[in-house]
Design an enzyme around this catalytic site. Sequence first.
Site, PDB file in Angstrom:
ATOM      1  CB  CYS A   1      -0.928  -0.025   1.211  1.00 32.30           C
ATOM      2  SG  CYS A   1      -2.160   1.300   1.210  1.00 32.30           S
ATOM      3  CB  CYS A   2       3.865   2.202   1.994  1.00 35.74           C
ATOM      4  SG  CYS A   2       3.266   2.440   3.689  1.00 35.74           S
TER       5      CYS A   2
ATOM      6  CB  CYS B   1      -2.383   7.219   5.569  1.00 36.23           C
ATOM      7  SG  CYS B   1      -1.576   7.498   3.977  1.00 36.23           S
TER       8      CYS B   1
ATOM      9  CB  CYS C   1      -1.330   4.026   8.724  1.00 37.11           C
ATOM     10  SG  CYS C   1      -1.927   2.905   7.442  1.00 37.11           S
TER      11      CYS C   1
ATOM     12  CB  CYS D   1       6.211   4.415   4.434  1.00 32.70           C
ATOM     13  SG  CYS D   1       7.004   5.978   4.047  1.00 32.70           S
TER      14      CYS D   1
END
Length: 234
Positions: free
Chosen positions: A117-118, A200, A203, A228
Amino acid sequence: MERDLTATAAAIKDKDPLEALRFFALSHPGQVTFSTSFGWEDQVITDLIFRNKLPIEVFTLETGRLFLETYYVWNRTLEIYQQPIRAYFPQTAALQDMVDSKGPSSFYESVENRKECCHIRKIEPLGRALKDKKIWITGIRAEQSPNRQDMSNIEWDPSHQLLKFHPLFNWSLEAVKAYVKKNNIVYNPLHDKGFPSIGCAPCTRAVSDGVDFRAGRWWWEDQSKKECGLHVTS
């Protein structure tokens, strides 16, 4: 690379953050860029760049999962300085494929999913933002996390083949906050609610006073994995 790093480190050795930023802007015209996520440190650097009309591009990674408070700071910064901040978004196809196959919250399920995702939301867009640049300015400070204490204020980034400069590297959080207060700089109200590090929304969470600076980031993971990938060094 080593010669450039040594020469640059010597050239900025005795310069304060503003003097160093001006040096880079003049010595590498059109090739200097600053990445902001609108935290305390980034707002200080943005103020130095915009208030002094330095020819340094400012950009942000629009992950699509930011806090509403972050958008507030972004918008107010544009209103106050009347200077552009370029947004880099994830590639639509890659993001859609990930969400279609794994759902919108797959990052909670494993470190591998979170890093995927990162990568889609941050790492790949960063690569586009840094393309053809020579100097990358960041808001990194040494005390922010253990692995960052092994870095220096100027370093070579082999992944992007450029120099990274951290103008506030040796500043304490107290010094950053003092600058913000003295210059009446707009900052993220989440900082006053226990969020020292803001990424985000899914997170990031608030932490108690005295807890590790990044304890609120990816809190479900092991402490050693809490990067990340934007600033990982070998």
